[in-house]
Design a protein around this motif. Structure first.
Motif, PDB file in Angstrom:
ATOM      1  N   MET A 153       0.833  -1.176   0.000  1.00  0.00           N
ATOM      2  CA  MET A 153       0.000   0.000   0.000  1.00  0.00           C
ATOM      3  C   MET A 153       0.887   1.254   0.000  1.00  0.00           C
ATOM      4  N   THR A 154       0.488   2.268  -0.729  1.00  0.00           N
ATOM      5  CA  THR A 154       1.253   3.514  -0.747  1.00  0.00           C
ATOM      6  C   THR A 154       0.357   4.671  -0.338  1.00  0.00           C
ATOM      7  N   MET A 155       0.984   5.742   0.142  1.00  0.00           N
ATOM      8  CA  MET A 155       0.265   6.953   0.522  1.00  0.00           C
ATOM      9  C   MET A 155       0.614   8.049  -0.458  1.00  0.00           C
ATOM     10  N   LYS A 156      -0.397   8.751  -0.928  1.00  0.00           N
ATOM     11  CA  LYS A 156      -0.190   9.882  -1.819  1.00  0.00           C
ATOM     12  C   LYS A 156      -0.839  11.096  -1.160  1.00  0.00           C
ATOM     13  N   PRO A 157      -0.033  11.973  -0.542  1.00  0.00           N
ATOM     14  CA  PRO A 157      -0.606  13.116   0.164  1.00  0.00           C
ATOM     15  C   PRO A 157      -1.255  14.113  -0.797  1.00  0.00           C
ATOM     16  N   LEU A 158      -2.252  14.815  -0.295  1.00  0.00           N
ATOM     17  CA  LEU A 158      -2.973  15.796  -1.085  1.00  0.00           C
ATOM     18  C   LEU A 158      -2.516  17.210  -0.742  1.00  0.00           C
ATOM     19  N   GLY A 159      -2.691  18.124  -1.684  1.00  0.00           N
ATOM     20  CA  GLY A 159      -2.393  19.538  -1.443  1.00  0.00           C
ATOM     21  C   GLY A 159      -0.958  19.774  -1.014  1.00  0.00           C
ATOM     22  N   ASP A 160      -0.798  20.516   0.081  1.00  0.00           N
ATOM     23  CA  ASP A 160       0.545  20.873   0.554  1.00  0.00           C
ATOM     24  C   ASP A 160       1.015  19.959   1.683  1.00  0.00           C
ATOM     25  N   ARG A 161       0.515  18.740   1.703  1.00  0.00           N
ATOM     26  CA  ARG A 161       0.902  17.814   2.774  1.00  0.00           C
ATOM     27  C   ARG A 161       2.107  16.957   2.373  1.00  0.00           C
ATOM     28  N   GLU A 163      -0.344  11.326  13.183  1.00  0.00           N
ATOM     29  CA  GLU A 163       0.383  10.055  13.143  1.00  0.00           C
ATOM     30  C   GLU A 163      -0.502   8.989  12.519  1.00  0.00           C
ATOM     31  N   VAL A 164       0.088   8.201  11.613  1.00  0.00           N
ATOM     32  CA  VAL A 164      -0.632   7.158  10.892  1.00  0.00           C
ATOM     33  C   VAL A 164       0.211   5.885  10.916  1.00  0.00           C
ATOM     34  N   LYS A 165      -0.443   4.744  11.178  1.00  0.00           N
ATOM     35  CA  LYS A 165       0.264   3.463  11.141  1.00  0.00           C
ATOM     36  C   LYS A 165      -0.213   2.716   9.907  1.00  0.00           C
ATOM     37  N   MET A 166       0.751   2.274   9.076  1.00  0.00           N
ATOM     38  CA  MET A 166       0.403   1.592   7.832  1.00  0.00           C
ATOM     39  C   MET A 166       1.425   0.495   7.564  1.00  0.00           C
ATOM     40  N   ASP A 167       0.961  -0.703   7.303  1.00  0.00           N
ATOM     41  CA  ASP A 167       1.837  -1.860   7.061  1.00  0.00           C
ATOM     42  C   ASP A 167       2.853  -2.053   8.184  1.00  0.00           C
ATOM     43  N   GLY A 168       2.450  -1.784   9.436  1.00  0.00           N
ATOM     44  CA  GLY A 168       3.324  -1.985  10.584  1.00  0.00           C
ATOM     45  C   GLY A 168       4.340  -0.879  10.802  1.00  0.00           C
ATOM     46  N   GLU A 169       4.325   0.174   9.995  1.00  0.00           N
ATOM     47  CA  GLU A 169       5.261   1.284  10.152  1.00  0.00           C
ATOM     48  C   GLU A 169       4.490   2.545  10.527  1.00  0.00           C
ATOM     49  N   GLU A 170       5.155   3.436  11.275  1.00  0.00           N
ATOM     50  CA  GLU A 170       4.517   4.675  11.696  1.00  0.00           C
ATOM     51  C   GLU A 170       5.004   5.843  10.836  1.00  0.00           C
ATOM     52  N   PHE A 171       4.046   6.623  10.348  1.00  0.00           N
ATOM     53  CA  PHE A 171       4.335   7.796   9.538  1.00  0.00           C
ATOM     54  C   PHE A 171       3.633   9.000  10.153  1.00  0.00           C
TER      55      PHE A 171
END
Length: 94
Positions: A1-9, A73-81
């Motif tokens: 899974m990947t994250m694609k931030p929106l706007g100025d994030r 804070e977001v946890k995804m695939d066992g990693e914290e972002f």
């Protein structure tokens, strides 16, 4: 899974906190200070945000310093972002 931030994030991942002090004292997990240095994982497109033109100044792979209590804070695939606005990034470390 990947994250694609929106706007100025920007999606960042904290770098590891120091394990020992300069004097050689080993710190427990509870005693470690939350690091404020992180690596940029993903960058939003910028563009028009709240009626202002935003140009993204950070790139994937750069090391940055961010505000102490910034972001979500977001946890995804066992990693914290952490997802922060570009304005919460204080400096790029070279």
């Amino acid at each position: 899974m990947t994250m694609k931030p929106l706007g100025d994030r920007v999606v960042i991942k904290n770098m590891e906190a120091e394990e020992t002090t300069k004097g050689g004292i080993i710190l427990t997990t509870a005693a470690k200070e939350k690091p404020q240095m992180a690596e940029v994982i993903a960058v939003g497109p910028g563009g028009n945000v709240d009626g202002k033109e935003i140009k993204m100044q950070v790139k994937v792979g750069e090391k940055v310093i961010y505000s102490k209590y910034a972001g979500t804070e977001v946890k995804m695939d066992g990693e914290e972002f952490i997802i922060v606005k570009q304005g919460d990034i204080l400096a790029i470390v070279e």
